[in-house]
Design an enzyme around this catalytic site. Structure first.
Site, mmCIF file in Angstrom:
data_model
loop_
_atom_site.group_PDB
_atom_site.id
_atom_site.type_symbol
_atom_site.label_atom_id
_atom_site.label_comp_id
_atom_site.label_asym_id
_atom_site.label_seq_id
_atom_site.Cartn_x
_atom_site.Cartn_y
_atom_site.Cartn_z
ATOM 1 N N GLY A 183 14.888 15.302 -19.431
ATOM 2 C CA GLY A 183 13.866 16.078 -18.723
ATOM 3 C C GLY A 183 14.403 16.668 -17.433
ATOM 4 O O GLY A 183 14.902 15.950 -16.571
ATOM 5 N N HIS B 129 16.523 33.008 17.122
ATOM 6 C CA HIS B 129 17.876 33.214 16.614
ATOM 7 C C HIS B 129 18.823 32.200 17.253
ATOM 8 O O HIS B 129 18.722 31.959 18.463
ATOM 9 C CB HIS B 129 18.358 34.628 16.959
ATOM 10 C CG HIS B 129 19.775 34.869 16.561
ATOM 11 N ND1 HIS B 129 20.126 35.074 15.240
ATOM 12 C CD2 HIS B 129 20.926 34.887 17.280
ATOM 13 C CE1 HIS B 129 21.442 35.227 15.178
ATOM 14 N NE2 HIS B 129 21.954 35.118 16.395
ATOM 15 N N LEU C 192 0.844 -1.202 0.000
ATOM 16 C CA LEU C 192 0.000 0.000 0.000
ATOM 17 C C LEU C 192 0.885 1.260 0.000
ATOM 18 O O LEU C 192 2.075 1.186 0.253
ATOM 19 C CB LEU C 192 -0.910 -0.008 1.227
ATOM 20 C CG LEU C 192 -1.830 -1.229 1.345
ATOM 21 C CD1 LEU C 192 -2.628 -1.186 2.642
ATOM 22 C CD2 LEU C 192 -2.779 -1.299 0.152
ATOM 23 N N GLU D 94 16.241 15.391 -9.117
ATOM 24 C CA GLU D 94 16.544 14.678 -7.863
ATOM 25 C C GLU D 94 17.375 13.428 -8.148
ATOM 26 O O GLU D 94 18.348 13.136 -7.448
ATOM 27 C CB GLU D 94 15.248 14.313 -7.126
ATOM 28 C CG GLU D 94 14.573 15.531 -6.502
ATOM 29 C CD GLU D 94 13.345 15.201 -5.658
ATOM 30 O OE1 GLU D 94 12.779 16.126 -5.066
ATOM 31 O OE2 GLU D 94 12.916 14.023 -5.589
HETATM 32 P P1 FAD Z 1 -0.490 7.182 -6.565
HETATM 33 O O1 FAD Z 1 0.428 7.413 -5.460
HETATM 34 O O2 FAD Z 1 0.081 6.942 -7.928
HETATM 35 O O3 FAD Z 1 -1.381 5.930 -6.138
HETATM 36 C C1 FAD Z 1 -2.294 5.327 -6.982
HETATM 37 C C2 FAD Z 1 -2.422 3.886 -6.588
HETATM 38 O O4 FAD Z 1 -3.502 3.317 -7.314
HETATM 39 C C3 FAD Z 1 -1.195 3.038 -6.926
HETATM 40 O O5 FAD Z 1 -0.772 2.355 -5.782
HETATM 41 C C4 FAD Z 1 -1.684 2.074 -8.010
HETATM 42 O O6 FAD Z 1 -1.086 0.794 -7.897
HETATM 43 C C5 FAD Z 1 -3.169 1.996 -7.710
HETATM 44 N N1 FAD Z 1 -4.005 1.672 -8.865
HETATM 45 C C6 FAD Z 1 -4.009 2.271 -10.083
HETATM 46 N N2 FAD Z 1 -4.981 1.746 -10.854
HETATM 47 C C7 FAD Z 1 -5.601 0.805 -10.099
HETATM 48 C C8 FAD Z 1 -6.704 -0.062 -10.329
HETATM 49 N N3 FAD Z 1 -7.394 -0.037 -11.480
HETATM 50 N N4 FAD Z 1 -7.052 -0.924 -9.345
HETATM 51 C C9 FAD Z 1 -6.382 -0.947 -8.163
HETATM 52 N N5 FAD Z 1 -5.358 -0.134 -7.886
HETATM 53 C C10 FAD Z 1 -4.981 0.732 -8.842
HETATM 54 N N6 FAD Z 1 5.352 14.087 -4.603
HETATM 55 C C11 FAD Z 1 5.584 14.857 -3.537
HETATM 56 O O7 FAD Z 1 4.667 15.518 -3.040
HETATM 57 N N7 FAD Z 1 6.836 14.930 -2.963
HETATM 58 C C12 FAD Z 1 7.880 14.249 -3.458
HETATM 59 O O8 FAD Z 1 8.989 14.320 -2.925
HETATM 60 C C13 FAD Z 1 7.674 13.414 -4.579
HETATM 61 N N8 FAD Z 1 8.685 12.695 -5.104
HETATM 62 C C14 FAD Z 1 8.453 11.859 -6.156
HETATM 63 C C15 FAD Z 1 9.512 11.132 -6.671
HETATM 64 C C16 FAD Z 1 9.311 10.269 -7.731
HETATM 65 C C17 FAD Z 1 10.470 9.469 -8.260
HETATM 66 C C18 FAD Z 1 7.998 10.128 -8.289
HETATM 67 C C19 FAD Z 1 7.749 9.180 -9.422
HETATM 68 C C20 FAD Z 1 6.942 10.865 -7.792
HETATM 69 C C21 FAD Z 1 7.159 11.744 -6.726
HETATM 70 N N9 FAD Z 1 6.116 12.518 -6.196
HETATM 71 C C22 FAD Z 1 6.362 13.351 -5.133
HETATM 72 C C23 FAD Z 1 4.758 12.490 -6.776
HETATM 73 C C24 FAD Z 1 3.828 11.632 -5.917
HETATM 74 O O9 FAD Z 1 4.357 10.328 -5.834
HETATM 75 C C25 FAD Z 1 2.442 11.609 -6.520
HETATM 76 O O10 FAD Z 1 1.983 12.918 -6.748
HETATM 77 C C26 FAD Z 1 1.469 10.913 -5.583
HETATM 78 O O11 FAD Z 1 1.881 9.590 -5.343
HETATM 79 C C27 FAD Z 1 0.057 10.918 -6.155
HETATM 80 O O12 FAD Z 1 -0.787 10.266 -5.279
HETATM 81 P P2 FAD Z 1 -2.098 9.509 -5.807
HETATM 82 O O13 FAD Z 1 -2.737 8.932 -4.590
HETATM 83 O O14 FAD Z 1 -2.894 10.399 -6.684
HETATM 84 O O15 FAD Z 1 -1.557 8.339 -6.756
HETATM 85 P P1 AMP Z 2 8.018 17.447 -15.468
HETATM 86 O O1 AMP Z 2 6.787 17.427 -16.336
HETATM 87 O O2 AMP Z 2 8.059 18.557 -14.481
HETATM 88 O O3 AMP Z 2 8.314 16.098 -14.867
HETATM 89 O O4 AMP Z 2 9.243 17.756 -16.441
HETATM 90 C C1 AMP Z 2 9.501 17.008 -17.596
HETATM 91 C C2 AMP Z 2 10.509 17.789 -18.425
HETATM 92 O O5 AMP Z 2 10.861 17.035 -19.585
HETATM 93 C C3 AMP Z 2 9.966 19.129 -18.924
HETATM 94 O O6 AMP Z 2 10.862 20.142 -18.550
HETATM 95 C C4 AMP Z 2 9.918 18.955 -20.443
HETATM 96 O O7 AMP Z 2 10.195 20.164 -21.120
HETATM 97 C C5 AMP Z 2 11.019 17.924 -20.687
HETATM 98 N N1 AMP Z 2 10.883 17.223 -21.978
HETATM 99 C C6 AMP Z 2 9.742 16.792 -22.562
HETATM 100 N N2 AMP Z 2 10.002 16.210 -23.780
HETATM 101 C C7 AMP Z 2 11.360 16.272 -23.959
HETATM 102 C C8 AMP Z 2 12.264 15.840 -25.018
HETATM 103 N N3 AMP Z 2 11.828 15.234 -26.131
HETATM 104 N N4 AMP Z 2 13.596 16.068 -24.843
HETATM 105 C C9 AMP Z 2 14.051 16.683 -23.715
HETATM 106 N N5 AMP Z 2 13.255 17.117 -22.715
HETATM 107 C C10 AMP Z 2 11.917 16.913 -22.810
#
Ligand code: FAD
Ligand code: AMP
Length: 462
Positions: free
Chosen positions: A181, A441, A39, A188
């Site tokens: 991108g 401070h 989860l 990060e």
């Molecule tokens: P999700 O977290 O994507 O959860 C959706 C869940 O639904 C998943 O577990 C999936 O398995 C499940 N699911 C999908 N379809 C189905 C289905 N049909 N049936 C059953 N289950 C299903 N955000 C931050 O705020 N801070 C950060 O530092 C940050 N770092 C990130 C780093 C990385 C590398 C990535 C990829 C994302 C990061 N994010 C961060 C973004 C953040 O993870 C997402 O915005 C957030 O998880 C969204 O939450 P959500 O509940 O909408 O969806």
């Molecule tokens: P984000 O949507 O914040 O995760 O950022 C994705 C980044 O990828 C954006 O800054 C886009 O401009 C960049 N991006 C999208 N398509 C391309 C591409 N073809 N080559 C290089 N950068 C890209």
């Protein structure tokens, strides 16, 4: 016979599981459907948490190699044990995902393991290892989140060419990592692997990094990241990437192909709606694939709601949480609201970057009259003691009312400091309110007070 609930939530990410707990607190009989083995969603399994664990560990490694000596601490033979670093990250994730399972149990939320699919009005079918289970409820909340976006021509093989999920689990430090991108996820991961010893090249289509963030902040960030050794090629449109021999080749429009050992594709995220049965209730996604909702997160189908990454906007865990809570509170109490102007965004690099409210670019574009106060961390005593003096706090306040419209920080612990600014905006505070608030401070938070003073040209330590 279908299992009866008041509310069925599809997806147990930060949007879904937080909404489930809040709905249970409000007295609803809640089901939460999740197809992944653990989860917590993207955030806990392959997003926020593992990335922060690796950022923390890699930063400690970099400090041990380059910074401790300045504190008079001599550490010899600093060595990377990558498998141990990865094990620690996995333990942090496991601890938290198990914690979510315990929270759901404690709140009597029924967890169904499997893929959830809408099957007509008020019905969800869960397909799991035990076959199909039918659920029925008055309300259904879609919180299925997002996944990494594809890029035509880039063949993700899940190994040498991968997404953030692979970059969170490389088994060795790549010699040369190309990141496609320059959004926060790409940056990060670039920071982690650069600190651990990889040569890192970031390719970005636009002429700037961190699109959407305040451009002055992004320019300063690029300068500092470049100083730390990350190479940037802006205005570079990647057209293809493929595995060739022992390495990879990345092609950019109008430039020489780049040979490297690994590629990270980080060009944004797209909503998860495939196989969700949206057609069974007549929901159509928008041009970006998101589920359209109204201000109370209601979709076009009666009794069906959606929140989090799947509805678009800022794809952030805490934004999904706020939406989940507002949605179920509105269902039960008739009240529930998200103030999108007070949702902070943080990039957990070194230095950290954090923003809340309007950017200076947005205020200029809207023609809003504003005053700007900037305070550099080099004037802050605590930053000096920490040895991290790069960056600044920038506060933007309305020129006539003095109401704080936006705060943008690059510098040490910016991600923690931004909470004060979010609270100030939520309370409708003026820059004068923050300027007249006593800040302990020596703390980094004094930089916020000084930026507020600077709005009125009366900062002390500049
Ligand atoms: P999700 O977290 O994507 O959860 C959706 C869940 O639904 C998943 O577990 C999936 O398995 C499940 N699911 C999908 N379809 C189905 C289905 N049909 N049936 C059953 N289950 C299903 N955000 C931050 O705020 N801070 C950060 O530092 C940050 N770092 C990130 C780093 C990385 C590398 C990535 C990829 C994302 C990061 N994010 C961060 C973004 C953040 O993870 C997402 O915005 C957030 O998880 C969204 O939450 P959500 O509940 O909408 O969806
Ligand atoms: P984000 O949507 O914040 O995760 O950022 C994705 C980044 O990828 C954006 O800054 C886009 O401009 C960049 N991006 C999208 N398509 C391309 C591409 N073809 N080559 C290089 N950068 C890209």
């Amino acid at each position: 016979m279908a299992q009866q609930h008041d509310l069925i939530i599809i997806g147990a990410g930060p949007g879904g599981y937080v909404a489930a707990i809040r709905a249970a607190q409000l007295g609803l009989n809640v089901a939460c459907v999740e197809e992944a083995p653990a989860l917590g969603g993207t955030c806990l399994r392959v997003g926020c948490i593992p990335s922060k664990a690796l950022l923390e560990s890699s930063e400690l490694y970099a400090q041990a190699r380059h910074e401790l000596a300045a504190h008079g601490i001599v550490v010899e033979n600093v060595r990377l044990d990558l498998p141990a670093m990865m094990r620690r990250k996995d333990q942090v994730v496991t601890m938290l995902t198990k914690g979510v399972a315990a929270l759901l149990r404690k709140n009597n939320v029924t967890h169904y393991a499997g893929h959830g699919r809408l099957a007509g009005a008020h019905r969800v079918v869960v397909t799991g290892s035990q076959g199909e289970t039918e659920l029925q409820a008055e309300h259904i909340l879609i919180a299925t989140g997002s996944r990494s976006a594809d890029l035509p021509g880039v063949v993700v093989d899940g190994d040498r060419i991968g997404t953030s999920t692979e970059a969170l689990a490389f088994s060795s430090v790549p010699e040369h990592l190309v990141v496609i991108g320059a959004g926060y996820i790409g940056l990060e991961m670039a920071a982690v692997w650069s600190r651990l010893g990889a040569k890192v090249t970031v390719l970005e289509y636009l002429d700037r990094i961190l699109p959407g963030m305040d451009s002055e902040l992004a320019a300063e960030a690029q300068k500092l990241f470049a100083k730390s050794g990350i190479e940037f090629r802006l205005s570079s449109r990647v057209t293809a990437a493929r595995v060739e021999g022992e390495g990879c080749v990345v092609e950019c429009a109008g430039a020489e192909p780049i040979r490297c050992s690994r590629v990270l594709l980080a060009v944004g995220r797209v909503p998860n709606t495939e196989g969700l049965g949206l057609e069974s209730v007549g929901i159509q996604t928008d041009a970006k694939g998101c589920i359209p909702v109204n201000e109370h997160f209601a979709t076009s189908a009666p009794g069906v709601y959606a929140i989090g990454d799947v509805i678009g906007g800022a794809m952030l865990a805490h934004k999904a949480e706020e939406e989940g809570i507002a949605c179920v509170e509105h269902l039960v109490t008739g009240y529930g609201h998200v103030n999108y102007d007070a949702i902070p965004a943080v990039v957990y690099t070194m230095p950290e970057i954090a923003s809340v409210g309007k950017t200076e670019d947005q205020l200029k574009e809207a023609g809003t009259p504003y005053r700007k106060g900037v305070f550099p961390f080099r004037g802050n005593g605590r930053a000096r003691a920490l040895g991290h003096v790069d960056g600044f706090v920038k506060m933007l306040a309305h020129a006539e009312t003095d109401r704080i419209l936006g705060v943008h920080i690059i510098g040490p612990r910016a991600g923690d400091l931004i909470a004060e600014a979010a609270a100030a905006i939520e309370f409708g505070a003026s820059s004068e309110d923050v300027a007249r608030t006593s800040h302990a401070h020596p703390t980094l938070a004094e930089a916020m007070k000084e930026a507020a003073l600077a709005v009125d040209q009366r900062a002390i330590h500049v």
